[in-house]
Design a protein around this motif. Structure first.
Motif, PDB file in Angstrom:
ATOM      1  N   HIS A  49       0.816  -1.224   0.000  1.00 60.68           N
ATOM      2  CA  HIS A  49       0.000   0.000   0.000  1.00 60.68           C
ATOM      3  C   HIS A  49       0.854   1.280   0.000  1.00 60.68           C
TER       4      HIS A  49
ATOM      5  N   HIS B  95       0.988   4.450  -2.723  1.00 62.33           N
ATOM      6  CA  HIS B  95       0.870   5.912  -2.563  1.00 62.33           C
ATOM      7  C   HIS B  95       1.917   6.635  -3.421  1.00 62.33           C
TER       8      HIS B  95
ATOM      9  N   SER C 178       0.888   9.625   5.551  1.00 61.68           N
ATOM     10  CA  SER C 178      -0.511   9.176   5.590  1.00 61.68           C
ATOM     11  C   SER C 178      -0.969   9.111   7.040  1.00 61.68           C
ATOM     12  N   GLY C 179      -2.112   8.453   7.260  1.00 61.34           N
ATOM     13  CA  GLY C 179      -2.626   8.340   8.613  1.00 61.34           C
ATOM     14  C   GLY C 179      -1.763   7.419   9.480  1.00 61.34           C
ATOM     15  N   GLY C 180      -1.108   6.454   8.869  1.00 64.48           N
ATOM     16  CA  GLY C 180      -0.331   5.491   9.655  1.00 64.48           C
ATOM     17  C   GLY C 180       1.167   5.573   9.422  1.00 64.48           C
TER      18      GLY C 180
ATOM     19  N   GLY D  69      -0.229  12.223   9.657  1.00 65.78           N
ATOM     20  CA  GLY D  69      -1.699  12.250   9.575  1.00 65.78           C
ATOM     21  C   GLY D  69      -2.328  11.948  10.930  1.00 65.78           C
TER      22      GLY D  69
ATOM     23  N   ASP E 138      -4.907  14.079  13.174  1.00 63.70           N
ATOM     24  CA  ASP E 138      -6.173  13.514  13.664  1.00 63.70           C
ATOM     25  C   ASP E 138      -6.289  13.586  15.193  1.00 63.70           C
TER      26      ASP E 138
ATOM     27  N   PRO F 292     -11.705  12.442   9.627  1.00 67.25           N
ATOM     28  CA  PRO F 292     -10.287  12.752   9.824  1.00 67.25           C
ATOM     29  C   PRO F 292     -10.088  14.265   9.904  1.00 67.25           C
TER      30      PRO F 292
ATOM     31  N   GLY G 263      -7.304  16.163   9.474  1.00 68.65           N
ATOM     32  CA  GLY G 263      -6.332  16.853   8.610  1.00 68.65           C
ATOM     33  C   GLY G 263      -6.965  17.929   7.729  1.00 68.65           C
TER      34      GLY G 263
ATOM     35  N   GLU H 118      -6.619  22.066   8.047  1.00 67.19           N
ATOM     36  CA  GLU H 118      -6.146  22.896   6.924  1.00 67.19           C
ATOM     37  C   GLU H 118      -7.093  24.087   6.692  1.00 67.19           C
TER      38      GLU H 118
ATOM     39  N   GLY I 235      -2.275  10.753   2.197  1.00 69.57           N
ATOM     40  CA  GLY I 235      -3.349  11.701   2.503  1.00 69.57           C
ATOM     41  C   GLY I 235      -2.874  13.096   2.869  1.00 69.57           C
ATOM     42  N   VAL I 236      -1.812  13.200   3.677  1.00 76.48           N
ATOM     43  CA  VAL I 236      -1.353  14.519   4.137  1.00 76.48           C
ATOM     44  C   VAL I 236      -0.783  15.349   2.972  1.00 76.48           C
TER      45      VAL I 236
ATOM     46  N   ASN J 290      -2.444  18.432   1.477  1.00 72.31           N
ATOM     47  CA  ASN J 290      -2.406  19.729   2.170  1.00 72.31           C
ATOM     48  C   ASN J 290      -1.707  20.799   1.314  1.00 72.31           C
TER      49      ASN J 290
ATOM     50  N   THR K  42      -5.380  10.467  -1.184  1.00 70.31           N
ATOM     51  CA  THR K  42      -5.948   9.533  -0.203  1.00 70.31           C
ATOM     52  C   THR K  42      -6.133   8.171  -0.886  1.00 70.31           C
ATOM     53  N   ASP K  43      -6.574   7.175  -0.114  1.00 68.39           N
ATOM     54  CA  ASP K  43      -6.559   5.799  -0.621  1.00 68.39           C
ATOM     55  C   ASP K  43      -7.425   5.605  -1.871  1.00 68.39           C
TER      56      ASP K  43
HETATM   57  O1  KG4 Z   1      -3.315   8.031   2.834  1.00 71.04           O
HETATM   58  P1  KG4 Z   1      -4.558   8.122   3.621  1.00 71.04           P
HETATM   59  O2  KG4 Z   1      -5.857   8.377   2.898  1.00 71.04           O
HETATM   60  O3  KG4 Z   1      -4.821   6.842   4.469  1.00 71.04           O
HETATM   61  C1  KG4 Z   1      -3.810   6.072   5.044  1.00 71.04           C
HETATM   62  O4  KG4 Z   1      -3.216   5.241   4.322  1.00 71.04           O
HETATM   63  O5  KG4 Z   1      -3.569   6.337   6.243  1.00 71.04           O
HETATM   64  O6  KG4 Z   1      -4.305   9.286   4.707  1.00 71.04           O
HETATM   65  C2  KG4 Z   1      -5.269   9.690   5.621  1.00 71.04           C
HETATM   66  C3  KG4 Z   1      -4.663  10.787   6.491  1.00 71.04           C
HETATM   67  C4  KG4 Z   1      -5.560  11.197   7.658  1.00 71.04           C
HETATM   68  O7  KG4 Z   1      -4.774  11.203   8.831  1.00 71.04           O
HETATM   69  C5  KG4 Z   1      -6.015  12.611   7.282  1.00 71.04           C
HETATM   70  O8  KG4 Z   1      -6.245  13.445   8.405  1.00 71.04           O
HETATM   71  C6  KG4 Z   1      -4.844  13.105   6.464  1.00 71.04           C
HETATM   72  O9  KG4 Z   1      -4.427  11.968   5.713  1.00 71.04           O
HETATM   73  N1  KG4 Z   1      -5.217  14.184   5.524  1.00 71.04           N
HETATM   74  C7  KG4 Z   1      -4.753  15.441   5.611  1.00 71.04           C
HETATM   75  C8  KG4 Z   1      -5.388  16.175   4.568  1.00 71.04           C
HETATM   76  N2  KG4 Z   1      -6.203  15.320   3.880  1.00 71.04           N
HETATM   77  C9  KG4 Z   1      -6.082  14.106   4.483  1.00 71.04           C
HETATM   78  N3  KG4 Z   1      -3.890  16.011   6.467  1.00 71.04           N
HETATM   79  C10 KG4 Z   1      -3.627  17.321   6.299  1.00 71.04           C
HETATM   80  N4  KG4 Z   1      -4.196  18.094   5.348  1.00 71.04           N
HETATM   81  C11 KG4 Z   1      -5.070  17.568   4.458  1.00 71.04           C
HETATM   82  N5  KG4 Z   1      -5.621  18.323   3.520  1.00 71.04           N
END
Ligand code: KG4
Ligand code: ZN
Length: 345
Positions: A120, A124, A149-151, A176, A180, A191, A193, A197, A282-283, A286, A315-316
């Motif tokens: 995964h 990304h 990402s979130g993790g 991420g 959160d 979430p 993030g 923003e 995901g991050v 931003n 994001t995923d």
């Molecule tokens: O990659 P992702 O969709 O899922 C994982 O594989 O974890 O990332 C999700 C993370 C969440 O923690 C979310 O709060 C963060 O990405 N995120 C952001 C933004 N959009 C999503 N963090 C900061 N700014 C954003 N615009």
């Protein structure tokens, strides 16, 4: 080569059809269903809830992805005109992962198609290789990839497709996750993030000087749990949080996270003289993070070119999994593939 790809590692159920032609990947369909609203209610992901949602969504999402590209095809034992199947096999939550992996294995067996298991996190990174409207938008090797990402918060060095070295990762919370968790302290929903923003635009990042851990240390590791603790300490000094204070904390949080990510990554980019820097996860959606990266690259006069995927591919999604499968080309027999929730790289 046409690949049908599946992503179910967490709370998104996604199926894509991509077409790889030489050094380009074209997106034909990318259907995404999400159980995010169910998790917003509980302030985080409950694995059982995410698994049940995956089960509910997988067949409708698969059918829709196929219908978009092959309107006359009906899901049955005869395969659609694809060449291979790709699937995320880890890291992620075991229940959600199993739904995608078992679906992919079944399709591979029934349709007699090769199966590509995809990490995964590499997926990304490969969102950056999906064809862009601007034809000069092609990352060049060697490159540095920041996965936020979130993790995960990982920095990788890639010499060529599929050949990589992990330079560093997070010692505690991922970027991420920090967004959160701080969001929860501020009473925001999950979430947080994207909400942080938005609020940060109305805030003053200078009102609070939150810590930038490990910034001065000569390594490529990250740590964000101290930032969360600093925000908690600040929140406790207020009887109630007024809107402006929430906005200012949001702005200062975003500034601290961006500062660490940008400075550490650019330090590695300069040291390794990479041609491209890829943001992903995901991050990387931003806008302020993207802009800080570019302005700092310009300020430091680095020759590395910055890349980030369009927001819907940060994001995923399954398109990025198909892209990684096409470029890495590592098919396995379906009997050899298992879901690996703790998969690293
Ligand atoms: O990659 P992702 O969709 O899922 C994982 O594989 O974890 O990332 C999700 C993370 C969440 O923690 C979310 O709060 C963060 O990405 N995120 C952001 C933004 N959009 C999503 N963090 C900061 N700014 C954003 N615009
Ligand atoms: Zn992800």
């Amino acid at each position: 080569m046409t690949i049908l790809s599946i992503e179910t590692s967490c709370d998104e159920t996604s199926v894509a059809i991509i077409e790889g032609q030489r050094d380009k990947v074209y997106l034909r369909s990318n259907i995404i269903a999400t159980s995010l609203t169910e998790h917003a209610k509980t302030g985080g992901i409950i694995p059982e809830v995410a698994s049940r949602a995956q089960l509910r969504y997988i067949l409708p999402v698969l059918t829709n992805a196929l219908k978009k590209v092959y309107p006359n095809y009906k899901l049955n034992l005869a395969p659609p005109p694809i060449d291979a199947i790709a699937v995320t096999y880890g890291p992620g939550l075991i229940g959600p992962l199993l739904i995608g992996v078992e679906t992919a294995k079944t399709l591979s067996f029934v349709w007699s198609k090769p199966l590509f298991p995809v990490n995964h996190m590499l997926g990304h990174i490969y969102a950056n290789f999906i064809n862009h409207e601007d034809s000069s938008y092609v990352p060049e090797f060697p490159l540095l990839a920041l996965v936020v990402s979130g993790g995960h918060t990982d920095l990788l060095y890639l010499k060529k497709h599929g050949s990589y070295e992990v330079l560093g990762g997070t010692r505690d919370d991922a970027a991420g996750e920090a967004f959160d968790k701080i969001g929860r302290l501020l009473g925001l929903s999950y979430p947080a993030g994207p909400i942080i923003e938005k609020l940060a635009k109305k805030g003053n990042p200078k009102r609070f000087n939150f810590p930038r851990p490990l910034l001065k240390e000569p390594n490529f590791e990250f740590s964000f749990s101290g930032l969360k603790t600093a925000v908690l300490r600040e929140v406790k000094t207020h009887k109630t949080l007024d809107d402006q204070t929430v906005n200012d904390i949001a702005a200062a949080t975003q500034a601290a996270i961006s500062d660490v990510l940008v400075k550490k990554t650019l330090c590695a980019a300069a040291k390794l003289s990479v041609k491209s820097i890829l943001l992903s996860g995901g991050v990387s959606a931003n806008q302020m993070l993207r802009e800080t990266f570019q302005s700092e690259i310009d300020k430091q006069k680095l020759s590395s070119k910055l890349f980030f995927p369009p927001k819907f591919l940060c994001t995923d999604n399954a398109a990025m999994i198909g892209s990684a499968a096409y470029f890495i080309q590592n098919p396995k027999n379906w009997q050899q593939i298992e879901a690996e929730p703790e998969l690293y790289y």
